[in-house]
Write a protein that holds these residues in place. Structure first.
Motif, PDB file in Angstrom:
ATOM      1  N   ASP A 181      94.063 -13.329  57.290  1.00 41.53           N
ATOM      2  CA  ASP A 181      92.643 -13.460  57.758  1.00 41.53           C
ATOM      3  C   ASP A 181      92.334 -14.895  57.715  1.00 41.53           C
ATOM      4  OD1 ASP A 181      92.633 -13.555  55.222  1.00 41.53           O
ATOM      5  OD2 ASP A 181      91.242 -12.050  54.700  1.00 41.53           O
ATOM      6  N   GLY A 182      93.088 -15.771  57.898  1.00 45.80           N
ATOM      7  CA  GLY A 182      92.800 -17.057  57.950  1.00 45.80           C
ATOM      8  C   GLY A 182      92.267 -17.897  56.361  1.00 45.80           C
ATOM      9  N   LEU A 183      92.309 -16.892  55.164  1.00 45.42           N
ATOM     10  CA  LEU A 183      91.951 -17.460  54.063  1.00 45.42           C
ATOM     11  C   LEU A 183      93.428 -17.370  53.043  1.00 45.42           C
ATOM     12  CD1 LEU A 183      88.802 -15.435  53.351  1.00 45.42           C
ATOM     13  CD2 LEU A 183      88.814 -18.048  53.758  1.00 45.42           C
ATOM     14  N   LEU A 184      93.536 -18.085  52.038  1.00 44.39           N
ATOM     15  CA  LEU A 184      94.390 -17.765  51.098  1.00 44.39           C
ATOM     16  C   LEU A 184      94.135 -16.430  50.394  1.00 44.39           C
ATOM     17  CD1 LEU A 184      94.414 -21.368  49.518  1.00 44.39           C
ATOM     18  CD2 LEU A 184      95.712 -20.261  51.531  1.00 44.39           C
ATOM     19  N   GLU A 185      95.135 -15.730  49.628  1.00 43.39           N
ATOM     20  CA  GLU A 185      95.362 -14.656  49.157  1.00 43.39           C
ATOM     21  C   GLU A 185      94.558 -14.896  47.705  1.00 43.39           C
ATOM     22  OE1 GLU A 185      96.910 -10.997  49.001  1.00 43.39           O
ATOM     23  OE2 GLU A 185      95.018 -11.655  48.894  1.00 43.39           O
ATOM     24  N   TYR A 186      93.704 -13.488  47.359  1.00 46.75           N
ATOM     25  CA  TYR A 186      93.345 -13.548  45.932  1.00 46.75           C
ATOM     26  C   TYR A 186      94.256 -13.533  44.806  1.00 46.75           C
ATOM     27  CZ  TYR A 186      94.084  -8.563  47.001  1.00 46.75           C
ATOM     28  OH  TYR A 186      94.679  -7.346  47.349  1.00 46.75           O
ATOM     29  N   PRO A 187      93.764 -13.883  43.606  1.00 45.15           N
ATOM     30  CA  PRO A 187      94.755 -13.902  42.431  1.00 45.15           C
ATOM     31  C   PRO A 187      95.011 -12.258  42.025  1.00 45.15           C
ATOM     32  CG  PRO A 187      92.357 -14.445  41.890  1.00 45.15           C
ATOM     33  CD  PRO A 187      92.401 -14.623  43.321  1.00 45.15           C
ATOM     34  N   VAL A 188      96.203 -12.093  41.583  1.00 42.34           N
ATOM     35  CA  VAL A 188      96.720 -10.852  41.271  1.00 42.34           C
ATOM     36  C   VAL A 188      96.851 -10.913  39.640  1.00 42.34           C
ATOM     37  CG1 VAL A 188      97.412 -10.174  43.310  1.00 42.34           C
ATOM     38  CG2 VAL A 188      98.906 -11.225  41.837  1.00 42.34           C
ATOM     39  N   ARG A 227      91.492 -25.497  47.734  1.00 39.50           N
ATOM     40  CA  ARG A 227      92.802 -25.849  47.968  1.00 39.50           C
ATOM     41  C   ARG A 227      93.024 -26.148  49.369  1.00 39.50           C
ATOM     42  NH1 ARG A 227      96.115 -21.034  44.883  1.00 39.50           N
ATOM     43  NH2 ARG A 227      95.137 -21.276  42.594  1.00 39.50           N
ATOM     44  N   ARG A 228      92.399 -25.557  50.414  1.00 38.40           N
ATOM     45  CA  ARG A 228      92.544 -25.914  51.742  1.00 38.40           C
ATOM     46  C   ARG A 228      91.129 -25.794  52.541  1.00 38.40           C
ATOM     47  NH1 ARG A 228      97.459 -24.335  53.884  1.00 38.40           N
ATOM     48  NH2 ARG A 228      96.460 -25.573  55.534  1.00 38.40           N
ATOM     49  N   PRO A 229      90.274 -26.996  52.447  1.00 43.41           N
ATOM     50  CA  PRO A 229      89.065 -27.080  52.912  1.00 43.41           C
ATOM     51  C   PRO A 229      89.190 -27.003  54.395  1.00 43.41           C
ATOM     52  CG  PRO A 229      89.928 -29.003  51.702  1.00 43.41           C
ATOM     53  CD  PRO A 229      90.569 -27.924  51.359  1.00 43.41           C
ATOM     54  N   ASP A 230      90.529 -27.456  54.784  1.00 47.15           N
ATOM     55  CA  ASP A 230      90.887 -27.508  56.385  1.00 47.15           C
ATOM     56  C   ASP A 230      90.873 -26.261  56.970  1.00 47.15           C
ATOM     57  OD1 ASP A 230      93.215 -27.295  54.717  1.00 47.15           O
ATOM     58  OD2 ASP A 230      94.427 -27.078  56.616  1.00 47.15           O
ATOM     59  N   LEU A 231      91.138 -24.925  56.185  1.00 47.20           N
ATOM     60  CA  LEU A 231      91.211 -23.666  56.684  1.00 47.20           C
ATOM     61  C   LEU A 231      89.757 -23.055  56.829  1.00 47.20           C
ATOM     62  CD1 LEU A 231      94.273 -22.033  54.779  1.00 47.20           C
ATOM     63  CD2 LEU A 231      94.108 -22.824  57.085  1.00 47.20           C
ATOM     64  N   ILE A 232      88.799 -23.589  55.645  1.00 49.87           N
ATOM     65  CA  ILE A 232      87.549 -23.289  55.614  1.00 49.87           C
ATOM     66  C   ILE A 232      86.746 -23.493  56.966  1.00 49.87           C
ATOM     67  CG2 ILE A 232      85.155 -23.538  54.676  1.00 49.87           C
ATOM     68  CD1 ILE A 232      86.762 -21.545  53.104  1.00 49.87           C
ATOM     69  N   ASN A 249      77.849 -21.064  50.490  1.00 44.36           N
ATOM     70  CA  ASN A 249      76.748 -21.940  50.021  1.00 44.36           C
ATOM     71  C   ASN A 249      76.652 -22.197  48.715  1.00 44.36           C
ATOM     72  OD1 ASN A 249      75.787 -21.739  52.884  1.00 44.36           O
ATOM     73  ND2 ASN A 249      74.402 -20.035  52.791  1.00 44.36           N
ATOM     74  N   SER A 250      76.959 -21.268  47.952  1.00 42.45           N
ATOM     75  CA  SER A 250      76.978 -21.429  46.374  1.00 42.45           C
ATOM     76  C   SER A 250      77.808 -22.630  46.042  1.00 42.45           C
ATOM     77  CB  SER A 250      77.147 -20.182  45.566  1.00 42.45           C
ATOM     78  OG  SER A 250      78.256 -19.896  45.541  1.00 42.45           O
ATOM     79  N   LEU A 251      79.016 -22.839  46.986  1.00 42.11           N
ATOM     80  CA  LEU A 251      80.036 -23.958  46.562  1.00 42.11           C
ATOM     81  C   LEU A 251      79.656 -25.067  47.431  1.00 42.11           C
ATOM     82  CD1 LEU A 251      83.153 -21.714  47.194  1.00 42.11           C
ATOM     83  CD2 LEU A 251      82.319 -22.195  45.123  1.00 42.11           C
ATOM     84  N   GLY A 252      78.397 -25.016  47.861  1.00 41.42           N
ATOM     85  CA  GLY A 252      77.976 -26.244  48.750  1.00 41.42           C
ATOM     86  C   GLY A 252      78.459 -26.299  50.048  1.00 41.42           C
ATOM     87  N   ILE A 253      78.920 -25.502  50.537  1.00 39.94           N
ATOM     88  CA  ILE A 253      79.469 -25.526  51.875  1.00 39.94           C
ATOM     89  C   ILE A 253      78.289 -24.736  52.814  1.00 39.94           C
ATOM     90  CG2 ILE A 253      81.027 -24.592  53.496  1.00 39.94           C
ATOM     91  CD1 ILE A 253      83.320 -25.090  51.433  1.00 39.94           C
ATOM     92  N   ALA A 254      78.042 -25.369  53.856  1.00 39.02           N
ATOM     93  CA  ALA A 254      77.011 -24.754  55.017  1.00 39.02           C
ATOM     94  C   ALA A 254      77.967 -24.489  56.214  1.00 39.02           C
ATOM     95  CB  ALA A 254      75.933 -25.634  55.306  1.00 39.02           C
ATOM     96  N   PRO A 255      78.668 -23.186  56.452  1.00 39.98           N
ATOM     97  CA  PRO A 255      79.443 -23.084  57.368  1.00 39.98           C
ATOM     98  C   PRO A 255      78.577 -23.478  58.897  1.00 39.98           C
ATOM     99  CG  PRO A 255      79.598 -21.223  56.000  1.00 39.98           C
ATOM    100  CD  PRO A 255      78.154 -21.890  55.599  1.00 39.98           C
ATOM    101  N   ASN A 256      79.312 -23.825  59.960  1.00 46.23           N
ATOM    102  CA  ASN A 256      78.379 -24.152  61.126  1.00 46.23           C
ATOM    103  C   ASN A 256      77.787 -22.982  61.707  1.00 46.23           C
ATOM    104  OD1 ASN A 256      81.221 -25.668  60.601  1.00 46.23           O
ATOM    105  ND2 ASN A 256      81.929 -23.927  61.736  1.00 46.23           N
TER     106      ASN A 256
END
Ligand code: 6GU
Length: 257
Positions: A181-188, A227-232, A249-256
């Protein structure tokens, strides 16, 4: 699917007899053949390389053995579909970058042929000539240099082969993996719930499935941001809900937008 690999080191591809891909071959889900390029030479020394025109370091793979090898694999009928054009993958650090999207695309093909170059590469005219009978795609694993295409073929055949119908017992496991889904997997985590003073996150023990899904999604977004800001940056906004945007937003990212 049929896969042919042409290489001067057939032994390098031996791992394709193991594990998931080996089982898929045994089960007839994948027909894979490895061919020795030297079998298509005609001189006593079975020569596959020569010095580069224009000078420079290293050797270049001669065109004629490649033409003979590629004509031979193209002539072998592929079960089910004689109309389709085979795809010729040429592993090269100068290719388009291989990713999960390309793996999904290649998994829909009837016939893939991999041409493993060594030395400084294959005479460029082979790629031009090949375009008459193949869809030609130079493909790179990433921005680093390998000595030849064989290791790249191991990676690509595994990535594509596991997507073929029936190869993975539980196709559900393909849905929630990294990059699907364009994101890295969650930890297990698994048992025990407390191990060497480290506890499994409480939410995962709660039995609250909605909370667990939200926790995992947050972890995916956190990890990918780190780890992969390019994917975000490449995320499709339509794939994000209100809670996703709040977390970013809480991580300081304002998606376009
Ligand atoms: Cl696909 N081939 C080679 N020779 N080197 C590479 C590569 C491929 N991808 C990254 N480096």
């Amino acid at each position: 699917m049929r896969i042919d690999v042409v290489t001067i080191f057939p032994e390098y591809l031996a791992p394709l007899e193991l594990s998931l891909i080996g089982k898929a071959r045994q089960d007839g889900l994948l027909s894979l053949a490895v061919h020795d390029l030297r079998e298509f030479t005609t001189d006593r020394h079975r020569t596959v390389d020569d010095t580069p025109y224009g000078g420079g370091a290293g050797m270049v793979m001669k065109p004629e053995p490649w033409a003979q090898a590629l004509e031979s694999v193209a002539a072998q009928p592929v079960h089910g579909n004689s109309e389709s054009v085979p795809t010729l993958i040429v592993p090269s650090p100068a290719g388009e970058v291989f990713n999960q999207e390309l793996a999904y695309e290649l998994a829909t093909e009837d016939h893939l042929v991999f041409a493993c170059g060594r030395y400084e590469g294959i005479d460029e005219r082979v790629l031009q000539w090949s375009a008459e009978r193949f869809r030609v795609r130079p493909v790179s694993l990433g921005d680093y240099v390998l000595n030849g295409g064989e290791v790249a073929v191991l990676a690509m055949v595994e990535a594509v082969g596991r997507l073929l119908p029936g190869v993975i017992g539980n196709p559900e496991s393909l849905v929630e993996e990294s990059h699907s889904d364009g994101l890295l997997e969650y930890p297990v985590y698994t048992k025990p719930s407390s191990w060497r003073d480290r506890n499994v996150p409480e939410t995962l023990l709660s039995g609250n499935h909605a909370k667990i899904a939200r926790f995992r999604r947050d972890e995916q977004l956190r990890r990918t941001t780190e780890r992969r800001p390019d994917l975000i940056r490449g995320l499709n906004m339509a794939s994000l809900n209100t809670a996703d945007i709040a977390l970013l937003n809480s991580l300081g990212i304002a998606p376009n937008q």
